[in-house]
Design a protein around this motif. Sequence first.
Motif, short mmCIF file in Angstrom:
data_model
loop_
_atom_site.label_atom_id
_atom_site.label_comp_id
_atom_site.label_asym_id
_atom_site.label_seq_id
_atom_site.Cartn_x
_atom_site.Cartn_y
_atom_site.Cartn_z
N LEU A 1 -38.29 -2.45 28.51
CA LEU A 1 -39.19 -1.54 29.22
C LEU A 1 -40.13 -2.31 30.14
O LEU A 1 -40.37 -1.91 31.29
N ALA A 2 -40.66 -3.43 29.66
CA ALA A 2 -41.55 -4.24 30.49
C ALA A 2 -40.82 -4.77 31.72
O ALA A 2 -41.35 -4.73 32.85
N ALA A 3 -39.60 -5.27 31.52
CA ALA A 3 -38.82 -5.78 32.65
C ALA A 3 -38.47 -4.65 33.62
O ALA A 3 -38.52 -4.81 34.84
N HIS A 4 -38.11 -3.49 33.06
CA HIS A 4 -37.77 -2.34 33.90
C HIS A 4 -38.95 -1.94 34.79
O HIS A 4 -38.78 -1.64 35.98
N ARG A 5 -40.14 -1.95 34.23
CA ARG A 5 -41.32 -1.57 35.02
C ARG A 5 -41.61 -2.57 36.12
O ARG A 5 -42.20 -2.22 37.14
N ALA A 6 -41.20 -3.82 35.93
CA ALA A 6 -41.41 -4.85 36.96
C ALA A 6 -40.26 -4.94 37.95
O ALA A 6 -40.36 -5.65 38.95
N SER A 7 -39.16 -4.23 37.68
CA SER A 7 -37.95 -4.39 38.50
C SER A 7 -38.13 -3.91 39.93
O SER A 7 -37.54 -4.48 40.85
N GLY A 8 -38.91 -2.85 40.12
CA GLY A 8 -39.09 -2.34 41.48
C GLY A 8 -39.77 -3.34 42.38
O GLY A 8 -39.37 -3.53 43.54
N ASP B 1 -43.68 -10.32 34.26
CA ASP B 1 -42.98 -9.48 33.29
C ASP B 1 -41.53 -9.21 33.70
O ASP B 1 -40.75 -8.68 32.89
N ALA B 2 -41.16 -9.58 34.92
CA ALA B 2 -39.80 -9.32 35.38
C ALA B 2 -38.76 -10.07 34.56
O ALA B 2 -37.62 -9.62 34.44
N ILE B 3 -39.13 -11.20 34.00
CA ILE B 3 -38.21 -11.97 33.14
C ILE B 3 -38.80 -12.00 31.74
O ILE B 3 -39.83 -12.62 31.49
N GLN B 4 -38.11 -11.33 30.82
CA GLN B 4 -38.55 -11.23 29.44
C GLN B 4 -37.66 -12.08 28.54
O GLN B 4 -36.48 -12.26 28.83
N ASN C 1 -33.22 -9.09 40.66
CA ASN C 1 -33.11 -8.31 39.44
C ASN C 1 -34.13 -8.79 38.42
O ASN C 1 -34.45 -9.98 38.36
N ALA C 2 -34.63 -7.86 37.62
CA ALA C 2 -35.40 -8.22 36.43
C ALA C 2 -34.42 -8.50 35.30
O ALA C 2 -33.21 -8.21 35.41
N GLY C 3 -34.92 -9.06 34.19
CA GLY C 3 -33.97 -9.39 33.12
C GLY C 3 -34.62 -9.56 31.77
O GLY C 3 -35.83 -9.81 31.65
N VAL C 4 -33.78 -9.41 30.75
CA VAL C 4 -34.19 -9.66 29.36
C VAL C 4 -33.23 -10.70 28.79
O VAL C 4 -32.01 -10.47 28.74
#
Length: 416
Positions: free
Chosen positions: A16-23, A180-183, A146-149
Motif C-alpha cells: 500500500l505504501a509503495a502503491h501510494r508513491a507510484s504515481g 516509500d516507492a521502494i519497500q 515503477n514502485a516496488g516491494v
Amino acid sequence: MTDFDSAASAVAAAALAAHRASGAIAAASDAQVDTALRAMADRLNASTEPILAANRRDVEAGQAAGLGTGLLDRLRLDEARLADIGRQLLILADTPAPPARQRIRELPDGLVLEEVRRPVGTIGANFEARPNVVVDIASQLVKSRNAGVLRTGSAALGSAIALVDHVVGPALRDAGLDPDAIQLVRVPGRHSATALVQQPKLLPLVILRGSGTSTRELATTAAMHGVRTLAHADGGAVIYVDASADRALAARLVTRSLDRLGVCNRLNLLLVQQSIWDEIVPATVEQLAALEPKITASLPPHDHPLGYEWALAEGSEATVTIAPAVDAADAARIANEETSGLAAAIVAEDRAAAEVFLAAYSGTGAFWNATPRLLDGFKLLAVPETGINIDRVPGPRGPVTFRDLYLRQYVVSPAA
C-alpha cells in the motif's frame, strides 16, 4: 494472529505504501530518475562500513546455520562487489530510456496511432539470499518509473535492510522522489514470500528469483490469485564440445564458466562429441580437479538427471555433469529436453556444426565459442537485470531489464 497473518499484514502495508508513491515516481522526470541512480552510487560508496558490517553478520549466521558454499557465495558482499554495483548504477543512469511514445501509423479520417509505454505501477520481487539484487532490482524499478516491494530470504535480510536504509531510500529522497516507492518486507520467513504473490490489486506483477521448487510453488500460488509473474525457477548452463573445437579455447571456456558456482548460468552440463570422448574427457576431469575449489566430474552412468542443477545442490555445488552427444544436433536436443533451457554454448571451428546447433537449440541464450556466463543483464546488455525469464511464451525472455517493465497502450488521436 498466525505467522502467515503477520507476514501478510506486513506485505500488505508495504504494498500500500509503495502503491501510494507510484504515481509520483511514474511522473518523475528523466533528470530526477538518473539523479536518484547516481545518488545510490554515491551513498553506496559512503556507506560501505555499515553495509559490510551487516553482511558479515549475515554470512556468520549463514555459516553457523550450515549454508553451502554456493549459497554463501551469493550472500557475501565485499568492497569489490559493492564497487561493481556502484559502477553499474552509473552506467544505468547514463543509459537512455526508450521513448515514452512512438508513432505506429496513420489511420483514416486524419487519425494517427501511437504506442505509449506506461509503468506497471507497483511490482513485487522475491529473491533468495543475494543482497546485491536489492540494488539491482530497486534501480531497475526506478529507471522504469515503477514502485516496488522487495522480499529476500531470511539469510540476507540484515544486508538488505542496510542497503535500503543507507542507499536506496536516501537516494530517492536526494532526488526529490518519495522514498516509500521502494519497500522492503522486513518480516523473515517463507510466509512473506507467499503473501507477496497474493496481492493482485496492489502487486499485479511479481518477479520471482530463487531455487527451483520454491519458485515454482510461488508461481503456482500467484496464478491462483491472479498475479502475473516473471519467474526464473531453474538454470544451469550447457557447453557442447564439438570434434572441430579448438581444444585450448574449449578448456578456457570451461574454466570461465565456473568462476562462480552459486549462479544460474554457470556450467552445469558438459556435452562432448562421442568421437573425441576418450581424448577430451580425461583431460577435462583433470582440469576440473585442478580448479579452486576442486570441481568433481559426474561421469556416466549417472544416478541423476542430466540437467540436475548443481548450483542448488547444497554441499555438491562443485560438480559438473559430463555426458556424450552424437553430434551438434544431438547436443541441442539434449539441451532442449534435459535442461531448463536457460543457456547453451557450442565450441566448434566447423561453421556448419555451429549453425546446426544454434538453429536447433530453443533456449533463452545460445552461444558459439563464448561462455554462457554472458547470459547476465550487465554482461550481455550493459545494464543490470531484475532477473532472467525463460518462459516459452510471448514476452520478455532472457535478462529482464527496465526496458521490459512497462505496459503497452495504444492511443488513437487526431494527427497534429
